[in-house]
Design a protein around this motif. Sequence first.
Motif, PDB file in Angstrom:
ATOM      1  N   THR A   1      -7.497  -2.777 -29.623  1.00  0.00           N
ATOM      2  CA  THR A   1      -8.003  -4.131 -29.889  1.00  0.00           C
ATOM      3  C   THR A   1      -7.639  -5.115 -28.764  1.00  0.00           C
TER       4      THR A   1
ATOM      5  N   ASP B   1      -7.532  -7.091 -25.265  1.00  0.00           N
ATOM      6  CA  ASP B   1      -8.544  -7.477 -24.289  1.00  0.00           C
ATOM      7  C   ASP B   1      -8.177  -6.856 -22.930  1.00  0.00           C
ATOM      8  N   THR B   2      -9.011  -5.937 -22.469  1.00  0.00           N
ATOM      9  CA  THR B   2      -8.675  -5.212 -21.227  1.00  0.00           C
ATOM     10  C   THR B   2      -8.830  -6.089 -19.983  1.00  0.00           C
ATOM     11  N   LYS B   3      -9.367  -7.301 -20.170  1.00  0.00           N
ATOM     12  CA  LYS B   3      -9.376  -8.236 -19.031  1.00  0.00           C
ATOM     13  C   LYS B   3      -7.998  -8.873 -18.875  1.00  0.00           C
ATOM     14  N   LYS B   4      -7.261  -8.921 -19.979  1.00  0.00           N
ATOM     15  CA  LYS B   4      -5.921  -9.546 -19.939  1.00  0.00           C
ATOM     16  C   LYS B   4      -4.807  -8.520 -19.763  1.00  0.00           C
TER      17      LYS B   4
END
Length: 176
Positions: free
Chosen positions: A147, A149-152
């Motif tokens: 769950t 966020d893979t940008k963060k």
Amino acid sequence: MTSIAHLYLSHLIDKDDIVIDATMGNGYDTLFLAKHAKKVYAFDIQKQALESTSLRLSKHQIDNVDLILDSHENFSTYVDTFQGVIFNLGYLPHGDKSITTKAQSTIKTIAQMLLKLDQHGYMIIVIYPGHPEGASESNEINHFLETLDTKKYKIIKTDLSYQDNLPPYIIWISKT
Ligand SMILES: C[S@@+](CC[C@H](N)C(=O)[O-])C[C@H]1O[C@@H](n2cnc3c(N)ncnc32)[C@H](O)[C@@H]1O
């Protein structure tokens, strides 16, 4: 796996870092962190862990560690800003195997620590799916990680893919 976790940490830790050992146990990780960071906050819910770790640290004349007899869930009572965290999940080796980390409190703490972790901070989690509580903890942590966020967050998994009997594995999360 602990050696590999320490290898990753040695690459990540700066000597000015404030770091958390979320599961102190017998203090091997605490000692490692203390030698490489400015300050360590180490948590465990068992007095036996604090006694064992205290002995280990005094043998090495370490004085930059706060040993805290409390659940890691309450970390924000003791530490505000930090750059790194290690979780080494499961039960105390040579201790009471019924006292083990639990999925719900582990995930709650990981989630809160990730929010508070400094920008470019790091978290290492050593997971042991080879015992019943550890298997469900492992599954639930993986659901939680899906769950994020893979940008963060960048998440790296290191496992012994070709070994039998559900060996331990490492999750390394970097805040980007
Ligand atoms: C596998 S041991 C940790 C090994 C340790 N890092 C070392 O280097 O020896 C896991 C430890 O987590 C502790 N623990 C379980 N639930 C906890 C919680 N909610 N908060 C802090 N520690 C907890 C257990 O008491 C046990 O000592």
